[in-house]
Write an enzyme that holds these catalytic residues in place. Sequence first.
Site, PDB file in Angstrom:
ATOM      1  N   GLY A 114      -6.202  -6.522  -8.521  1.00 52.70           N
ATOM      2  CA  GLY A 114      -6.506  -5.598  -7.444  1.00 52.70           C
ATOM      3  C   GLY A 114      -7.769  -5.935  -6.696  1.00 52.70           C
ATOM      4  N   THR A 115      -8.897  -5.372  -7.145  1.00 55.46           N
ATOM      5  CA  THR A 115     -10.172  -5.512  -6.437  1.00 55.46           C
ATOM      6  C   THR A 115     -10.554  -6.963  -6.196  1.00 55.46           C
ATOM      7  OG1 THR A 115     -10.951  -3.399  -7.304  1.00 55.46           O
ATOM      8  CG2 THR A 115     -12.632  -4.925  -6.557  1.00 55.46           C
TER       9      THR A 115
ATOM     10  N   CYS B 260      -2.634  10.801  -7.030  1.00 56.30           N
ATOM     11  CA  CYS B 260      -3.144  11.480  -5.840  1.00 56.30           C
ATOM     12  C   CYS B 260      -3.071  12.984  -6.087  1.00 56.30           C
ATOM     13  CB  CYS B 260      -2.320  11.117  -4.607  1.00 56.30           C
ATOM     14  SG  CYS B 260      -0.654  11.762  -4.651  1.00 56.30           S
TER      15      CYS B 260
ATOM     16  N   GLY C 255      -8.391   7.556   1.024  1.00 57.48           N
ATOM     17  CA  GLY C 255      -7.524   8.688   1.327  1.00 57.48           C
ATOM     18  C   GLY C 255      -6.090   8.297   1.622  1.00 57.48           C
TER      19      GLY C 255
ATOM     20  N   LYS D  41       2.621   4.892 -11.841  1.00 60.94           N
ATOM     21  CA  LYS D  41       1.239   4.410 -11.885  1.00 60.94           C
ATOM     22  C   LYS D  41       0.343   5.571 -12.286  1.00 60.94           C
ATOM     23  CE  LYS D  41      -2.130   1.554  -9.506  1.00 60.94           C
ATOM     24  NZ  LYS D  41      -2.409   0.718  -8.311  1.00 60.94           N
TER      25      LYS D  41
ATOM     26  N   ASN E  27       2.982   6.432  -7.139  1.00 55.57           N
ATOM     27  CA  ASN E  27       1.539   6.632  -7.255  1.00 55.57           C
ATOM     28  C   ASN E  27       1.255   8.093  -7.616  1.00 55.57           C
ATOM     29  OD1 ASN E  27      -1.206   6.757  -7.058  1.00 55.57           O
ATOM     30  ND2 ASN E  27      -1.328   6.069  -4.937  1.00 55.57           N
TER      31      ASN E  27
ATOM     32  N   GLY F 171      -9.702  -4.391 -13.332  1.00 53.42           N
ATOM     33  CA  GLY F 171     -10.770  -5.333 -13.650  1.00 53.42           C
ATOM     34  C   GLY F 171     -10.342  -6.755 -13.907  1.00 53.42           C
TER      35      GLY F 171
ATOM     36  N   LYS G  98       0.833  -1.202   0.000  1.00 47.35           N
ATOM     37  CA  LYS G  98       0.000   0.000   0.000  1.00 47.35           C
ATOM     38  C   LYS G  98       0.872   1.258   0.000  1.00 47.35           C
ATOM     39  CE  LYS G  98      -3.677   2.112   2.811  1.00 47.35           C
ATOM     40  NZ  LYS G  98      -4.519   2.503   1.681  1.00 47.35           N
TER      41      LYS G  98
ATOM     42  N   THR H 111      -7.651   3.591 -10.446  1.00 45.43           N
ATOM     43  CA  THR H 111      -9.108   3.657 -10.553  1.00 45.43           C
ATOM     44  C   THR H 111      -9.555   4.862 -11.373  1.00 45.43           C
ATOM     45  OG1 THR H 111      -9.188   4.906  -8.484  1.00 45.43           O
ATOM     46  CG2 THR H 111      -9.456   2.512  -8.332  1.00 45.43           C
TER      47      THR H 111
END
Length: 304
Positions: free
Chosen positions: A266-267, A131, A74, A165, A128, A245, A47, A193
């Site tokens: 991921g999800t 953000c 967040g 990313k 990342n 996905g 993470k 996302t």
Amino acid sequence: MAPDRLKTRLGPIELRSPLIAASGTVGSVWEWAEVADVSPYGAAVAKSVAPVAWAGRAVPRLAPAGPGMLNGIGIQNPGIEAWAEMMAPRIGGLGVPVWGSAVGETPDEFAMVAKGLVAAGVPVVEVNLSCPNIEDGRMFSLDGPRSAEVMAAVASVSDVPVGAKLSPNTDDIVGVAAACLEAGAIFLTLTNTILGFGIDTASARPLLSGGVGGYSGPALKAISLRCVYEVSRALPSAPIVGCGGVMKGNDVIEYLLAGASSVAIGTAHLAEPRAGKRIERELSRELERRDTTVSDLVGGVVSW
């Protein structure tokens, strides 16, 4: 099936499998590794970590939405110093390479985190860029020059491969990707996302406390797959991690054909922490049926 069928390369990075556990879905990896078989994965991305602890958003910050889910967590995290103290002793013994994920509000903050991740022992840093930045709240990854500034700062302090990313929300995914590569990114993760929103009709309140959040799950695949395809066609030498996905082995095949060298799950982990074993089995069967390898499929989409 011979394990060699699954081997792949992401630029200079050798992977035993194209499957990567996506950041934000497997915690700091060690927690997930206690309940899941990590052997099907080529890497697992922890993470995202910031310079200092971030509390994240108030609940609710996760919600089902049609075939997928919304999240507005967040980027809750303990900060790089606490993360490194916790992770440094663990990284080498988890049975899978653990990549770090850096986040910040300025290029210098990203670089600071990346330096701490490398010092803790991660062999790869994923940056990342999806953000908000401190100046105007826009994602770095919506802007090529700003993304490049972050990647250059991270690359300058990292002696391990670094990747960017990116977000599908940009209207110029190829331009941002090219800027990141030129600034020092070794690979690209496409994508994070997409912005989404939902309402609880019983209370008339948004599903998330922060309102708009990130939408992920099966419906994201077509969008992320398009990003991989466009970037791969425009920048054919770019090493790409396809992400969005992925629920079954055939999803991995699609990403490979579109131009990705590896594919992040991921999800799917949130509903099925052991999804990797099943997806690896499905992928292996398909490779065997085709009598081919992961590497041979990369970029193999055929135009009409």
